[in-house]
Design a protein around this motif. Structure first.
Motif, PDB file in Angstrom:
ATOM      1  N   LEU A 120    -124.327  10.122 -27.804  1.00  0.00           N
ATOM      2  CA  LEU A 120    -124.526   8.670 -28.080  1.00  0.00           C
ATOM      3  C   LEU A 120    -122.810   8.493 -28.479  1.00  0.00           C
ATOM      4  O   LEU A 120    -122.354   7.300 -28.639  1.00  0.00           O
ATOM      5  CB  LEU A 120    -123.817   9.385 -30.036  1.00  0.00           C
ATOM      6  N   LYS A 121    -121.693   9.467 -28.271  1.00  0.00           N
ATOM      7  CA  LYS A 121    -119.983   8.666 -28.174  1.00  0.00           C
ATOM      8  C   LYS A 121    -120.158   7.807 -27.221  1.00  0.00           C
ATOM      9  O   LYS A 121    -119.820   6.914 -26.644  1.00  0.00           O
ATOM     10  CB  LYS A 121    -119.389  10.084 -28.398  1.00  0.00           C
ATOM     11  N   GLU A 122    -120.517   8.365 -26.224  1.00  0.00           N
ATOM     12  CA  GLU A 122    -120.474   8.193 -24.492  1.00  0.00           C
ATOM     13  C   GLU A 122    -121.177   6.696 -25.175  1.00  0.00           C
ATOM     14  O   GLU A 122    -121.268   5.594 -24.077  1.00  0.00           O
ATOM     15  CB  GLU A 122    -121.648   9.267 -23.873  1.00  0.00           C
ATOM     16  N   ASP A 123    -122.455   6.399 -25.017  1.00  0.00           N
ATOM     17  CA  ASP A 123    -123.316   5.000 -25.116  1.00  0.00           C
ATOM     18  C   ASP A 123    -122.569   4.411 -26.227  1.00  0.00           C
ATOM     19  O   ASP A 123    -122.732   3.289 -25.647  1.00  0.00           O
ATOM     20  CB  ASP A 123    -124.794   5.105 -25.641  1.00  0.00           C
ATOM     21  N   LEU A 124    -121.852   4.802 -27.348  1.00  0.00           N
ATOM     22  CA  LEU A 124    -121.143   3.225 -28.193  1.00  0.00           C
ATOM     23  C   LEU A 124    -119.868   3.175 -27.758  1.00  0.00           C
ATOM     24  O   LEU A 124    -119.862   1.892 -27.282  1.00  0.00           O
ATOM     25  CB  LEU A 124    -120.797   4.327 -29.515  1.00  0.00           C
ATOM     26  N   ASN A 127    -119.335   2.825 -24.169  1.00  0.00           N
ATOM     27  CA  ASN A 127    -119.921   2.147 -23.073  1.00  0.00           C
ATOM     28  C   ASN A 127    -120.418   0.626 -23.950  1.00  0.00           C
ATOM     29  O   ASN A 127    -119.599  -0.287 -22.786  1.00  0.00           O
ATOM     30  CB  ASN A 127    -120.817   2.781 -22.606  1.00  0.00           C
ATOM     31  N   SER A 128    -121.281   0.646 -24.629  1.00  0.00           N
ATOM     32  CA  SER A 128    -121.409  -0.622 -25.228  1.00  0.00           C
ATOM     33  C   SER A 128    -120.466  -0.958 -25.872  1.00  0.00           C
ATOM     34  O   SER A 128    -120.873  -2.683 -26.329  1.00  0.00           O
ATOM     35  CB  SER A 128    -122.504  -0.591 -26.072  1.00  0.00           C
ATOM     36  N   TRP A 129    -119.346  -0.631 -26.448  1.00  0.00           N
ATOM     37  CA  TRP A 129    -118.613  -1.747 -27.015  1.00  0.00           C
ATOM     38  C   TRP A 129    -116.905  -1.470 -25.956  1.00  0.00           C
ATOM     39  O   TRP A 129    -116.399  -2.335 -26.229  1.00  0.00           O
ATOM     40  CB  TRP A 129    -118.040  -0.674 -27.707  1.00  0.00           C
ATOM     41  N   ASN A 130    -117.521  -1.230 -24.692  1.00  0.00           N
ATOM     42  CA  ASN A 130    -116.665  -1.176 -23.249  1.00  0.00           C
ATOM     43  C   ASN A 130    -115.403  -0.843 -24.149  1.00  0.00           C
ATOM     44  O   ASN A 130    -114.344  -1.856 -23.662  1.00  0.00           O
ATOM     45  CB  ASN A 130    -115.999  -3.125 -23.651  1.00  0.00           C
ATOM     46  N   ILE A 131    -115.009   0.372 -25.022  1.00  0.00           N
ATOM     47  CA  ILE A 131    -114.194   1.060 -24.798  1.00  0.00           C
ATOM     48  C   ILE A 131    -113.160   1.951 -23.840  1.00  0.00           C
ATOM     49  O   ILE A 131    -114.271   3.396 -23.440  1.00  0.00           O
ATOM     50  CB  ILE A 131    -114.272   1.812 -26.553  1.00  0.00           C
TER      51      ILE A 131
END
Length: 166
Positions: A154-158, A160-164
């Motif tokens: 979940l952390k990784e996906d978030l 990636n989706s926020w480009n952080i």
């Protein structure tokens, strides 16, 4: 271990199950206010040599139990999102459970276990028998699917989706 976890229902279904599976044992993990009631009921049913109360265990020991188990059973009347059920799925342990709020989202009949809609002991016992016969490849597929929902993923996906980038 309390009334809402359906311990009495599970003991009755285990008694039916072990009539056809002579070597079966049942291990309760956890603590709760009904511990002495459960102990007394086990003695009353003459199942002290088949049912064991192990108390609370740490996560490492829990995963050892789940990986060694032929079956995970849950007889709750009500639950929220069941962490225990998620852990059983993640360990690729076949499951037999009653139908409560998150059961159908985690257990798929004939794939990684069975969800029993009513509280019929014979039906549940039969579903226990069917669950232990499920092919390991189906159980492993659901275990891999559940890992997609892990906190790390979940952390990784978030991120990636926020480009952080951290």
């Amino acid at each position: 271990l309390n009334f809402f976890k359906g311990w009495k229902f599970l003991i009755v279904t285990f008694e039916l199950f072990q009539n056809k599976n002579q070597s079966a044992i049942f291990v309760f993990l956890g603590e709760g206010e009904d511990k002495s009631k459960i102990e007394n009921y086990i003695i009353e049913k003459k199942l002290s040599d088949r049912i064991f109360l192990k108390g609370r265990v740490n996560h490492e020991k829990l995963s050892e139990y789940l990986n060694a188990a032929d079956l995970f059973v849950m007889g709750s009347y009500a639950e929220g999102w069941s962490t225990s059920l998620v852990e059983a799925v993640a360990c690729a342990t076949p499951i037999c459970t009653t139908n409560f709020s998150s059961a159908r989202e985690l257990v798929f009949d004939g794939i990684n276990g069975f969800v029993t809609n009513d509280r019929n002991e014979r039906t549940f016992s039969e579903n226990m028998r069917k669950a232990i016969l499920l092919p390991k490849n189906k159980l492993m597929k659901k275990a891999l699917d559940i890992k997609k929902l892990s906190v790390t993923k979940l952390k990784e996906d978030l991120l990636n989706s926020w480009n952080i980038n951290l």
